[in-house]
Write a protein that holds these residues in place. Structure first.
Motif, PDB file in Angstrom:
ATOM      1  N   UNK A  36       0.825  -1.200   0.000  1.00  0.00           N
ATOM      2  CA  UNK A  36       0.000   0.000   0.000  1.00  0.00           C
ATOM      3  C   UNK A  36       0.864   1.256   0.000  1.00  0.00           C
ATOM      4  N   UNK A  37       1.954   1.227   0.758  1.00  0.00           N
ATOM      5  CA  UNK A  37       2.882   2.369   0.781  1.00  0.00           C
ATOM      6  C   UNK A  37       3.546   2.558  -0.578  1.00  0.00           C
ATOM      7  N   UNK A  38       3.871   1.451  -1.245  1.00  0.00           N
ATOM      8  CA  UNK A  38       4.462   1.545  -2.576  1.00  0.00           C
ATOM      9  C   UNK A  38       3.473   2.144  -3.580  1.00  0.00           C
ATOM     10  N   UNK A  39       2.200   1.808  -3.410  1.00  0.00           N
ATOM     11  CA  UNK A  39       1.173   2.390  -4.274  1.00  0.00           C
ATOM     12  C   UNK A  39       1.085   3.896  -4.054  1.00  0.00           C
ATOM     13  N   UNK A  40       1.119   4.313  -2.798  1.00  0.00           N
ATOM     14  CA  UNK A  40       1.128   5.747  -2.508  1.00  0.00           C
ATOM     15  C   UNK A  40       2.319   6.418  -3.184  1.00  0.00           C
ATOM     16  N   UNK A  41       3.491   5.768  -3.101  1.00  0.00           N
ATOM     17  CA  UNK A  41       4.703   6.330  -3.695  1.00  0.00           C
ATOM     18  C   UNK A  41       4.570   6.451  -5.211  1.00  0.00           C
ATOM     19  N   UNK A  42       3.909   5.486  -5.831  1.00  0.00           N
ATOM     20  CA  UNK A  42       3.701   5.537  -7.283  1.00  0.00           C
ATOM     21  C   UNK A  42       2.965   6.808  -7.671  1.00  0.00           C
ATOM     22  N   UNK A  43       1.824   7.043  -7.035  1.00  0.00           N
ATOM     23  CA  UNK A  43       1.000   8.191  -7.402  1.00  0.00           C
ATOM     24  C   UNK A  43       1.645   9.508  -6.989  1.00  0.00           C
ATOM     25  N   UNK A  44       2.290   9.507  -5.826  1.00  0.00           N
ATOM     26  CA  UNK A  44       2.977  10.721  -5.379  1.00  0.00           C
ATOM     27  C   UNK A  44       4.128  11.075  -6.310  1.00  0.00           C
ATOM     28  N   UNK A  45       4.867  10.067  -6.768  1.00  0.00           N
ATOM     29  CA  UNK A  45       5.996  10.305  -7.665  1.00  0.00           C
ATOM     30  C   UNK A  45       5.533  10.891  -8.992  1.00  0.00           C
ATOM     31  N   UNK A  46       4.422  10.399  -9.517  1.00  0.00           N
ATOM     32  CA  UNK A  46       3.894  10.959 -10.766  1.00  0.00           C
ATOM     33  C   UNK A  46       3.636  12.453 -10.623  1.00  0.00           C
ATOM     34  N   UNK A  47       3.005  12.837  -9.511  1.00  0.00           N
ATOM     35  CA  UNK A  47       2.668  14.252  -9.323  1.00  0.00           C
ATOM     36  C   UNK A  47       3.922  15.079  -9.064  1.00  0.00           C
ATOM     37  N   UNK A  48       4.815  14.561  -8.225  1.00  0.00           N
ATOM     38  CA  UNK A  48       6.044  15.300  -7.927  1.00  0.00           C
ATOM     39  C   UNK A  48       6.889  15.490  -9.182  1.00  0.00           C
ATOM     40  N   UNK A  49       6.936  14.466 -10.044  1.00  0.00           N
ATOM     41  CA  UNK A  49       7.756  14.534 -11.255  1.00  0.00           C
ATOM     42  C   UNK A  49       7.221  15.549 -12.264  1.00  0.00           C
ATOM     43  N   UNK A  50       5.971  15.957 -12.087  1.00  0.00           N
ATOM     44  CA  UNK A  50       5.402  16.939 -13.017  1.00  0.00           C
ATOM     45  C   UNK A  50       6.055  18.303 -12.872  1.00  0.00           C
ATOM     46  N   UNK A  51       6.726  18.523 -11.741  1.00  0.00           N
ATOM     47  CA  UNK A  51       7.475  19.761 -11.558  1.00  0.00           C
ATOM     48  C   UNK A  51       6.741  20.864 -10.828  1.00  0.00           C
ATOM     49  N   UNK A  52       5.500  20.620 -10.402  1.00  0.00           N
ATOM     50  CA  UNK A  52       4.737  21.642  -9.683  1.00  0.00           C
ATOM     51  C   UNK A  52       4.736  21.307  -8.198  1.00  0.00           C
TER      52      UNK A  52
END
Length: 235
Positions: A136-152
Motif C-alpha cells: 500500500x505504501x508503494x502504491x502511494x509512492x507511485x501516485x505521489x511520484x507521478x505528481x512530484x515529477x510533473x514539476x509543480x
C-alpha cells in the motif's frame, strides 16, 4: 526502546505519546476502534498503562489528522465514515494526477524516463509483492511520484495531504490478491503509455484505475465494517 526512522533514514527513539498515537491509529485502521465509537481518556490510559497526559497528546494529534473528535468534555469519538467525503478526495486525486500525466508526457522523452526509472523498476521489472501495508505504501509512492515529477511543487504538496487523508480507506485495496494484481497491471499500463507520450491513453487508464479503486474500496470497507460489527466484544 522502540525506534522509528526519520526522513533521513536515521533511527530515533519513540516517546510514549507517539507510541500511543501509532497504536490508536492502527486500531482505527484495522477497525478495532470502530467508526462512531465513543471512548474516554481514562479507558485508553488503562489499556495503554499510561497517564492521561501522553494519551491526551496522542488524541490531539489524531484529532488534527481528522481521525477522532472530542465528543463531550470528557469523551472522544472515532469519526464516523463519510463515503461522500472520501469519494470527493478520490475525484480531486484524479484531477491532480491527470494534469501530472499531461505534463510528464509533454517532457522530452529522456527526462520523462529518468523521472520514472524507479517506478518502472518496481512495478514492471521486479517480482511482485504480496498484499499488505508495505505494498500500500508503494502504491502511494507511485501516485505521489507521478505528481512530484510533473514539476509543480504546490500540486505535489496538496497531493501528499490528500494521500494522508485517504490512507485509512485506501490501504484496504491491498488486502486482496485480485486487487493487487489489478494494481500492478494498471500501473504498468500507465507507465508504458506515459513513456510513449500517449497523453490521452495514459489519462484514460489512470482515471479508470483510480475510479475502480474507489468503487472497490467502498465495497471492501463496508464488508470490513460488517465483519467488525459481528465480532464479540471482549470482556
Amino acid at each position: 526502546m522502540a525506534t522509528v526512522s526519520d526522513k533521513n533514514g536515521k533511527k530515533r527513539p519513540v516517546g510514549l505519546a507517539e507510541r500511543i498515537y501509532h497504536a490508536l491509529k492502527n486500531d482505527i485502521f484495522d477497525f478495532r476502534l470502530m467508526p462512531g465509537a465513543h471512548f474516554s481518556e481514562n479507558e485508553i490510559s488503562e489499556r495503554m498503562a499510561a497517564s492521561r497526559t501522553p494519551v491526551r497528546q496522542a488524541l490531539f494529534w489524531l484529532e488534527h489528522e481528522g481521525y477522532v473528535q472530542v465528543y463531550s468534555r470528557s469523551g472522544w469519538q472515532v469519526k464516523p465514515f463519510d463515503f461522500s467525503y472520501y469519494e470527493a478526495l478520490y475525484d480531486f486525486r484524479i484531477v491532480l494526477e491527470r494534469e501530472a500525466v499531461k505534463r510528464l508526457c509533454a517532457m522530452p522523452p529522456a527526462i520523462c524516463a529518468s523521472h520514472l526509472t524507479e517506478l518502472v523498476s518496481f512495478w514492471i521489472d521486479a517480482d511482485r509483492m504480496a498484499p499488505g501495508k508495505a505494498l500500500s505504501r508503494q502504491d502511494e509512492a507511485f501516485h505521489t511520484t507521478l505528481v512530484r515529477a510533473s514539476g509543480n511543487a504546490e500540486m505535489a504538496r496538496v497531493h501528499v495531504e490528500l494521500t494522508e487523508k485517504m490512507r485509512i480507506i485506501r490501504h484496504l485495496d491491498f488486502t486482496r490478491k485480485d486487487r493487487v494484481e489489478a494494481t500492478y497491471n494498471e500501473h504498468a499500463q500507465v507507465l508504458e503509455a506515459i513513456l510513449k507520450q500517449q497523453t490521452e491513453e495514459a489519462q484514460r487508464i489512470l482515471t479508470a484505475h483510480i475510479s475502480q479503486s474507489k468503487a472497490e474500496v467502498r465495497q471492501i470497507t463496508l464488508h470490513r465494517l460488517q465483519q467488525a460489527s459481528l465480532q464479540p466484544v471482549s470482556p
